[in-house]
Design an enzyme around this catalytic site. Structure first.
Site, short mmCIF file in Angstrom:
data_model
loop_
_atom_site.label_atom_id
_atom_site.label_comp_id
_atom_site.label_asym_id
_atom_site.label_seq_id
_atom_site.Cartn_x
_atom_site.Cartn_y
_atom_site.Cartn_z
NE ARG A 55 -23.23 5.26 16.29
CZ ARG A 55 -23.94 5.73 17.06
NH1 ARG A 55 -24.77 4.47 18.03
NH2 ARG A 55 -24.29 6.85 17.39
N GLY A 56 -20.70 6.35 18.97
CA GLY A 56 -21.48 7.04 20.26
C GLY A 56 -20.43 6.95 21.33
NE ARG B 1 -15.57 7.82 15.08
CZ ARG B 1 -16.85 8.06 15.09
NH1 ARG B 1 -17.32 7.11 15.77
NH2 ARG B 1 -17.42 8.85 14.49
CG ASP C 7 -19.93 12.60 19.74
OD1 ASP C 7 -20.14 11.50 19.66
OD2 ASP C 7 -20.83 13.38 19.39
CG ASN D 235 -24.37 15.79 19.33
OD1 ASN D 235 -23.93 14.53 19.75
ND2 ASN D 235 -25.57 15.69 18.95
O1 MRU Z 1 -19.98 9.16 14.87
P1 MRU Z 1 -20.85 8.67 15.71
O2 MRU Z 1 -22.07 7.81 15.43
O3 MRU Z 1 -19.79 7.97 16.78
O4 MRU Z 1 -21.59 10.00 16.70
C1 MRU Z 1 -21.65 9.82 17.96
C2 MRU Z 1 -23.01 10.15 18.01
O5 MRU Z 1 -23.99 9.17 17.68
C3 MRU Z 1 -23.74 11.69 18.27
O6 MRU Z 1 -22.94 12.57 17.81
C4 MRU Z 1 -24.58 11.50 19.33
O7 MRU Z 1 -25.17 12.52 19.17
C5 MRU Z 1 -23.63 11.84 20.48
S1 MRU Z 1 -22.86 10.26 21.14
C6 MRU Z 1 -23.45 9.97 22.55
#
Ligand code: MRU
Length: 373
Positions: free
Chosen positions: A54-55, A94, A248, A258
């Site tokens: 994720r991320g 996603r 994101d 985000n």
């Molecule tokens: O749902 P996730 O864990 O994929 O979400 C992403 C994140 O961890 C955050 O929103 C993060 O701050 C930005 S991703 C670089």
């Protein structure tokens, strides 16, 4: 990033068998460090959808390698068609992180520059590796630029620890290496600056508690886990010098999507005159969108709120139910922080004001004809 002293990226091709891609199954962290092998497109889609990875940056890199896996499993004469279908399925996996669609488009464009099926497969591999390498390099550069912001605060405090609040995990685990929000923190540590990080736990998936706190601990960075609701109080008490979060997806006008709860941190920071920075590579910008409200916000299952997982006294990972059976829950995964609440964006090309004018001036080569309107 070092785990027990050994350097790891978050995704890599198996050195003995390039047709397998290795990831760290983040659902098991921080309790177990499990390396998983992706062998086909379906494996990559499942890994993204079910958050083994994720991320934004890592989702993008996994999508790139997912396209490569689709290509190598395709008949020689049908690579383009197979990749078109793979792109559609990956894009649906996603919705919020822009890096996903960006990586998929980059592979599609690159394979069109060569003719034979065999060359297309090689090209997909090369481009997927470039996406991953570039992600790591850009995060490193974000660290170098963000360092000056931390340095300035450290000077003002005569070297006393700089208290940085972060939300969710925009660290190494959210990218291929370094992280975006954490890269300036690692750079500050390397420059001998004392830093301390307030880590929001980040309900419901608890990326802060499970990933960011662990990752900072592995790197020896002082950090303290707090509840999601504590940030405003800490800011009122003067216990936060700056906020650094990731993104994101960010519009080319500076509105930031985000992890859910980021907006509330930005409001509290604004009210308390605490600088609020967003660290992101250019692959997270959406050059097509002018308003944050146009960004698709992922809604995940309410089960993620109703249940919580952790380790029990026997060392087993277990899920337990938090709310009464039958409780309704709605799970918005991201929110939008409008550009007016953002002090600056930290990118691989430098620190930039969150405005259309400033972003366009820094990234003139990325603009689309529609971005200029
Ligand atoms: O749902 P996730 O864990 O994929 O979400 C992403 C994140 O961890 C955050 O929103 C993060 O701050 C930005 S991703 C670089």
């Amino acid at each position: 990033m070092r785990i027990h002293g050994t350097h790891f990226r978050t995704i890599w091709a198996d050195a003995e068998n390039e047709s397998e891609i290795c990831i760290i199954d983040q659902r098991q962290l921080p309790h177990q460090f499990v390396i998983e092998h992706l062998r086909c497109l379906d494996d990559a889609i499942t890994a993204i959808k079910d958050m083994h990875v994720r991320g934004a940056g890592l989702i993008g890199a996994t999508a790139g390698f997912g396209m490569y896996l689709a290509a190598i499993n395709a008949p020689e004469e049908a690579v383009d068609e197979v990749l078109e279908e793979a792109a559609r399925r990956l894009n649906d996996s996603r919705p919020t992180a822009r890096n996903l669609g960006w990586a998929v488009e980059r592979i599609l464009t690159s394979v069109k520059t060569v003719r034979t099926g065999a060359d297309k497969k090689k090209k997909a591999y090369k481009t997927a590796c470039e996406i991953a390498d570039e992600d790591a390099a850009f995060c490193k550069q974000i660290g170098e630029h963000g360092l000056e912001l931390i340095e300035a605060i450290s000077r003002k405090k005569n070297g006393a620890p700089v208290n940085i609040l972060t939300h969710c995990n925009a660290g190494w685990l959210a990218f291929v290496d370094y992280g975006s929000a954490t890269a300036p923190i690692y750079a500050a540590r390397d420059a001998g600056i004392a830093v301390h990080v307030w880590v929001d736990e980040t309900r419901p998936w608890n990326q802060g508690a499970k990933l960011t706190a662990w990752e900072l601990q592995q790197e020896g960075i002082a950090n303290t886990l707090i509840t999601d609701n504590a940030g405003g109080h800490l800011m009122q008490q003067g216990m936060v010098d700056m906020v650094i979060v990731g993104s994101d997806r960010t519009t080319h006008t500076g509105d930031v999507a985000n992890k859910i709860g980021t907006y509330l941190k930005a409001l509290a920071a604004h009210d308390n005159h605490v600088p609020f920075y967003v660290a992101l590579p250019s692959s997270t910008f959406d050059w097509r969108l002018t308003k944050g409200t146009e960004i698709p916000i992922e809604q995940r299952s309410g089960e993620e709120i109703l249940w919580i997982s952790g380790i029990d006294h026997t060392g087993k990972i277990k899920s337990v139910q938090l709310a009464a059976p039958g409780t309704q829950a709605v799970n918005f995964s991201f929110d939008i922080t409008p550009s007016r609440l953002v002090s600056a964006l930290i990118t691989e090309r430098g620190i930039v004001q969150p405005s259309k004018h400033a972003i366009h001036a820094l990234f003139p080569d990325k603009l689309l004809p529609s971005s200029q309107e």
